[in-house]
Design a protein around this motif. Structure first.
Motif, PDB file in Angstrom:
ATOM      1  N   UNK A   1       0.812  -1.214   0.000  1.00 57.63           N
ATOM      2  CA  UNK A   1       0.000   0.000   0.000  1.00 57.63           C
ATOM      3  C   UNK A   1       0.843   1.260   0.000  1.00 57.63           C
ATOM      4  N   UNK A   2       0.178   2.373   0.283  1.00 49.02           N
ATOM      5  CA  UNK A   2       0.808   3.677   0.280  1.00 49.02           C
ATOM      6  C   UNK A   2       1.609   3.859   1.569  1.00 49.02           C
ATOM      7  N   UNK A   3       2.894   4.211   1.503  1.00 54.46           N
ATOM      8  CA  UNK A   3       3.701   4.371   2.724  1.00 54.46           C
ATOM      9  C   UNK A   3       3.179   5.431   3.685  1.00 54.46           C
ATOM     10  N   UNK A   4       2.416   6.395   3.199  1.00 52.60           N
ATOM     11  CA  UNK A   4       1.887   7.435   4.100  1.00 52.60           C
ATOM     12  C   UNK A   4       0.820   6.878   5.034  1.00 52.60           C
ATOM     13  N   UNK A   5       0.234   5.735   4.693  1.00 53.11           N
ATOM     14  CA  UNK A   5      -0.805   5.142   5.550  1.00 53.11           C
ATOM     15  C   UNK A   5      -0.234   4.115   6.526  1.00 53.11           C
ATOM     16  N   UNK A   6       1.061   3.856   6.504  1.00 53.25           N
ATOM     17  CA  UNK A   6       1.664   2.881   7.402  1.00 53.25           C
ATOM     18  C   UNK A   6       1.696   3.428   8.826  1.00 53.25           C
ATOM     19  N   UNK A   7       1.610   2.565   9.821  1.00 48.47           N
ATOM     20  CA  UNK A   7       1.714   3.050  11.203  1.00 48.47           C
ATOM     21  C   UNK A   7       3.137   3.544  11.488  1.00 48.47           C
ATOM     22  N   UNK A   8       3.249   4.476  12.426  1.00 44.51           N
ATOM     23  CA  UNK A   8       4.545   5.060  12.776  1.00 44.51           C
ATOM     24  C   UNK A   8       5.384   4.012  13.498  1.00 44.51           C
ATOM     25  N   UNK A   9       6.637   3.897  13.113  1.00 44.13           N
ATOM     26  CA  UNK A   9       7.552   2.920  13.719  1.00 44.13           C
ATOM     27  C   UNK A   9       8.022   3.456  15.065  1.00 44.13           C
ATOM     28  N   UNK A  10       7.883   2.630  16.099  1.00 46.18           N
ATOM     29  CA  UNK A  10       8.307   3.070  17.430  1.00 46.18           C
ATOM     30  C   UNK A  10       9.312   2.103  18.043  1.00 46.18           C
ATOM     31  N   UNK A  11       9.959   1.289  17.241  1.00 47.38           N
ATOM     32  CA  UNK A  11      10.936   0.318  17.733  1.00 47.38           C
ATOM     33  C   UNK A  11      12.299   0.938  17.947  1.00 47.38           C
ATOM     34  N   UNK A  12      13.299   0.097  18.200  1.00 48.23           N
ATOM     35  CA  UNK A  12      14.651   0.624  18.443  1.00 48.23           C
ATOM     36  C   UNK A  12      15.227   1.278  17.195  1.00 48.23           C
ATOM     37  N   UNK A  13      16.053   2.303  17.429  1.00 39.94           N
ATOM     38  CA  UNK A  13      16.700   3.001  16.322  1.00 39.94           C
ATOM     39  C   UNK A  13      18.127   2.488  16.196  1.00 39.94           C
ATOM     40  N   UNK A  14      18.513   2.179  15.000  1.00 39.33           N
ATOM     41  CA  UNK A  14      19.844   1.678  14.727  1.00 39.33           C
ATOM     42  C   UNK A  14      20.710   2.820  14.215  1.00 39.33           C
ATOM     43  N   UNK A  15      21.864   2.997  14.845  1.00 42.43           N
ATOM     44  CA  UNK A  15      22.791   4.051  14.458  1.00 42.43           C
ATOM     45  C   UNK A  15      23.982   3.389  13.780  1.00 42.43           C
TER      46      UNK A  15
END
Length: 148
Positions: free
Chosen positions: A76-90
């Motif tokens: 689907x459209x990426x604008x409708x995806x839920x916001x990612x709240x998992x760990x951030x990889x640096x």
């Protein structure tokens, strides 16, 4: 029926033992890849055996079809995806590839690499080791030989 064979490669004459019952070959490819190596093909051709019998189940077409039997949901459209709240990889900046300049040589040197194994470069301008005339600081107007 005998299922242990000896295969000789030409022109080197290297011999490999192939055990079709245990699915083993001295070259090791048969055990690792779980598909027939060239020595197994030679045995099968010589004895008029079907080589497909010795291919692991995971490589057969019915297994591939089974993987793709499941339905895939469109993203689907990426604008409708839920916001990612998992760990951030640096990312580690030290592991980043260098994009500018000539790539570093990664091959192992041997006695044929005379250019690399010879003495360091000597500048013809200032007679110092470690650089060439094109990289010499004196030729840029810094040294006494260039009264500018």
């Amino acid at each position: 029926m005998n299922e242990v064979f000896e295969v000789r490669e030409m022109p080197g004459g290297t011999e490999y033992a192939v055990d079709l019952r245990q699915q083993r070959c001295d070259c090791g490819e048969f055990q690792v890849d779980q598909i027939p190596c060239r020595h197994v093909f030679a045995c099968c051709a010589n004895q008029r055996l079907d080589w497909r019998v010795y291919v692991h189940e995971v490589y057969k077409m019915d297994q591939v079809r089974r993987v793709y039997r499941a339905r895939f949901r469109p993203l689907g459209n990426p604008t409708t995806w839920p916001v990612y709240s998992g760990p951030r990889f640096v990312p580690n900046p030290n592991l980043r590839r260098v994009t500018k300049g000539r790539p570093r040589m990664t091959r192992f040197l041997n006695e044929m690499d005379t250019r690399i194994l010879r003495a360091p470069r000597r500048c013809r301008q200032c007679v110092a080791d470690g650089h060439s005339r094109s990289r010499c600081r004196r030729s840029a107007g810094v040294g006494p030989s260039n009264p500018g």
